[in-house]
Design a protein around this motif. Structure first.
Motif, mmCIF file in Angstrom:
data_model
loop_
_atom_site.group_PDB
_atom_site.id
_atom_site.type_symbol
_atom_site.label_atom_id
_atom_site.label_comp_id
_atom_site.label_asym_id
_atom_site.label_seq_id
_atom_site.Cartn_x
_atom_site.Cartn_y
_atom_site.Cartn_z
ATOM 1 N N SER A 260 -138.789 73.541 -43.058
ATOM 2 C CA SER A 260 -140.416 72.866 -43.112
ATOM 3 C C SER A 260 -141.180 73.917 -42.901
ATOM 4 N N SER A 261 -140.541 75.081 -42.605
ATOM 5 C CA SER A 261 -141.855 75.819 -42.754
ATOM 6 C C SER A 261 -142.505 75.735 -40.991
ATOM 7 N N GLU A 262 -142.062 75.345 -40.390
ATOM 8 C CA GLU A 262 -142.309 75.196 -39.053
ATOM 9 C C GLU A 262 -141.851 75.838 -38.080
ATOM 10 N N CYS A 263 -141.687 77.099 -38.889
ATOM 11 C CA CYS A 263 -141.519 77.956 -37.332
ATOM 12 C C CYS A 263 -141.684 78.170 -35.954
ATOM 13 N N TYR A 264 -142.837 78.268 -36.136
ATOM 14 C CA TYR A 264 -143.443 77.836 -34.451
ATOM 15 C C TYR A 264 -142.522 77.039 -33.645
ATOM 16 N N LYS A 265 -141.817 76.138 -33.797
ATOM 17 C CA LYS A 265 -141.660 75.385 -33.410
ATOM 18 C C LYS A 265 -140.147 75.993 -32.986
ATOM 19 N N SER A 266 -139.139 75.953 -34.244
ATOM 20 C CA SER A 266 -138.057 76.343 -34.679
ATOM 21 C C SER A 266 -137.906 77.888 -33.092
ATOM 22 N N LEU A 267 -138.881 78.287 -32.746
ATOM 23 C CA LEU A 267 -138.315 79.463 -32.368
ATOM 24 C C LEU A 267 -138.257 79.449 -30.491
ATOM 25 N N PRO A 268 -138.662 78.116 -30.169
ATOM 26 C CA PRO A 268 -138.885 77.842 -28.746
ATOM 27 C C PRO A 268 -137.226 77.392 -28.324
ATOM 28 N N LEU A 269 -136.920 76.282 -29.617
ATOM 29 C CA LEU A 269 -135.915 75.757 -29.553
ATOM 30 C C LEU A 269 -134.871 77.110 -29.779
ATOM 31 N N LEU A 270 -134.400 77.043 -30.874
ATOM 32 C CA LEU A 270 -133.267 78.175 -30.630
ATOM 33 C C LEU A 270 -133.285 79.651 -29.544
ATOM 34 N N GLU A 271 -134.571 79.816 -29.179
ATOM 35 C CA GLU A 271 -134.104 80.998 -28.396
ATOM 36 C C GLU A 271 -133.702 80.550 -26.526
ATOM 37 N N GLU A 272 -133.876 79.423 -26.699
ATOM 38 C CA GLU A 272 -132.398 78.568 -25.440
ATOM 39 C C GLU A 272 -131.786 78.105 -25.694
ATOM 40 N N LEU A 273 -131.223 77.757 -27.617
ATOM 41 C CA LEU A 273 -130.095 77.805 -27.478
ATOM 42 C C LEU A 273 -129.558 79.216 -27.409
ATOM 43 N N ILE A 274 -129.912 81.367 -27.579
ATOM 44 C CA ILE A 274 -129.007 81.608 -27.913
ATOM 45 C C ILE A 274 -128.408 81.713 -26.710
ATOM 46 N N GLY A 275 -129.315 81.500 -24.985
ATOM 47 C CA GLY A 275 -128.019 81.064 -24.242
ATOM 48 C C GLY A 275 -127.501 80.317 -23.937
ATOM 49 N N LEU A 276 -127.649 79.303 -24.656
ATOM 50 C CA LEU A 276 -126.880 78.339 -24.235
ATOM 51 C C LEU A 276 -125.565 78.152 -25.419
ATOM 52 N N THR A 277 -125.677 78.804 -26.381
ATOM 53 C CA THR A 277 -124.560 78.526 -26.693
ATOM 54 C C THR A 277 -123.726 80.103 -27.029
ATOM 55 N N ARG A 278 -124.040 81.224 -26.582
ATOM 56 C CA ARG A 278 -123.573 82.467 -26.217
ATOM 57 C C ARG A 278 -121.940 82.267 -26.519
ATOM 58 N N GLY A 279 -121.000 82.802 -26.996
ATOM 59 C CA GLY A 279 -119.514 82.993 -26.989
ATOM 60 C C GLY A 279 -119.211 81.319 -27.671
ATOM 61 N N THR A 280 -119.961 80.978 -27.877
ATOM 62 C CA THR A 280 -119.424 79.999 -29.057
ATOM 63 C C THR A 280 -119.313 80.053 -30.599
ATOM 64 N N GLN A 281 -118.958 79.039 -30.981
ATOM 65 C CA GLN A 281 -119.013 79.323 -32.855
ATOM 66 C C GLN A 281 -120.018 78.827 -32.982
ATOM 67 N N ARG A 282 -121.193 77.956 -32.499
ATOM 68 C CA ARG A 282 -122.447 78.462 -32.609
ATOM 69 C C ARG A 282 -123.285 78.921 -32.758
ATOM 70 N N ALA A 283 -122.842 80.458 -31.583
ATOM 71 C CA ALA A 283 -124.303 81.168 -31.297
ATOM 72 C C ALA A 283 -124.153 82.724 -32.962
ATOM 73 N N GLU A 284 -123.497 82.920 -33.828
ATOM 74 C CA GLU A 284 -123.654 83.400 -34.844
ATOM 75 C C GLU A 284 -125.162 82.397 -35.377
ATOM 76 N N ASP A 285 -125.140 81.335 -36.046
ATOM 77 C CA ASP A 285 -126.013 79.998 -36.859
ATOM 78 C C ASP A 285 -127.060 80.296 -35.858
ATOM 79 N N VAL A 286 -127.194 80.212 -34.740
ATOM 80 C CA VAL A 286 -128.332 80.196 -33.168
ATOM 81 C C VAL A 286 -129.489 81.356 -33.773
#
Length: 282
Positions: A56-82
């Motif tokens: 939705s081009s609301e990237c300023y909202k997606s950034l904090p979520l993705l930043e947190e998810l990088i740590g939470l998904t490290r080593g998982t299959q979702r890490a690449e997508d994040v």
């Protein structure tokens, strides 16, 4: 009639107040919903909403979520997508320095990913976006050229190669224009020795430049002005340099609009050379 108008205005004011309250409620509801997502411990929810915000081009909202998810998904299959969407969200908000870093990091970390090619290209595009006007320092322009060249070397058959080559051409012309402006600035400030050196280097670096004709003419002119202002002991060699530069210019551009003026410098130099070699004895 006046009563009707007052009633109408009252009705309109009530409508405006209702609209304002409704808009405010919607904003607070959205903020409340976003805060719930931020505070949630549901990784799937955070990722799903982050992609929704990005799409939705609301990237300023997606950034904090993705930043947190990088740590939470490290080593998982979702890490690449994040990581991919994290880099693209920085690009979306036009933070090109960080986007460049994360795109290159993605291409290195997930080198076997189908997205690695795109990310390496986008890393170069970040530097392209950072490249300033030709009149300014061109460090980012050089970086962009190097990064596009790295992309082309790594993916020579890429569908993006034509775009990359076009970007390199645009950036290279900017570098060319910068180099030429630096050289001509020496002419304008009457630093003729530096002008000749810079203009010669320019024609060597950019032999097919659209500015080559003018550059060769300016070498003739600068050589002549440099010779005129020289001490007597150096005049002969410098008038000879003027003559040589004229011959180079005339051979390269025999139909140039500057040829007649350049010939004037050549003839004057020839006369001065003759006078220096055979001074009149009184």
């Amino acid at each position: 009639m006046c009563a009707y108008i007052r009633a109408l205005l009252f009705s309109m004011n009530k409508f405006f107040l209702y609209f304002l309250l409704l808009s405010t409620a919607v904003v607070f509801t959205h903020c409340s919903d976003y805060n719930k997502v931020l505070k949630s411990t549901d990784v799937d929810l955070k990722f799903r909403k982050a992609i929704e915000y990005y799409d939705s081009s609301e990237c300023y909202k997606s950034l904090p979520l993705l930043e947190e998810l990088i740590g939470l998904t490290r080593g998982t299959q979702r890490a690449e997508d994040v990581y991919y969407y994290y880099a693209k969200s920085h690009y979306c908000v036009k933070d090109y320095y960080l986007a460049n870093y994360y795109f290159k990091s993605f291409a290195k970390t997930f080198s076997n990913s189908a997205r690695a090619e795109e990310c390496l290209f986008l890393a170069a595009m970040c530097s392209y976006q950072l490249s300033p006007s030709y009149s300014l320092d061109q460090r980012d322009t050089r970086n962009a050229i190097d990064e596009f060249q790295l992309f082309l070397d790594k993916y020579p058959q890429s569908n993006l190669r034509d775009s990359a080559n076009q970007m390199v051409e645009t950036l290279s012309f900017k570098m060319e224009r910068k180099s030429y402006d630096v050289a001509t600035q020496y002419v304008k400030t009457e630093k003729y020795k530096a002008a000749v050196q810079a203009l010669k280097q320019f024609t060597k670096d950019y032999p097919d430049s659209r500015y080559k004709e003018e550059a060769l003419y300016l070498i003739v002119r600068s050589n002549y002005d440099y010779a005129v202002g020289s001490i007597e002991a150096r005049k002969l060699e410098r008038f000879r340099a003027t003559s040589e530069s004229y011959l180079t210019f005339a051979a390269a551009f025999p139909d140039s609009g500057w040829l007649k003026e350049a010939e004037t410098y050549f003839l004057k130099s020839s006369d001065r050379i003759e006078a220096l070699l055979h001074p009149t004895v009184e």
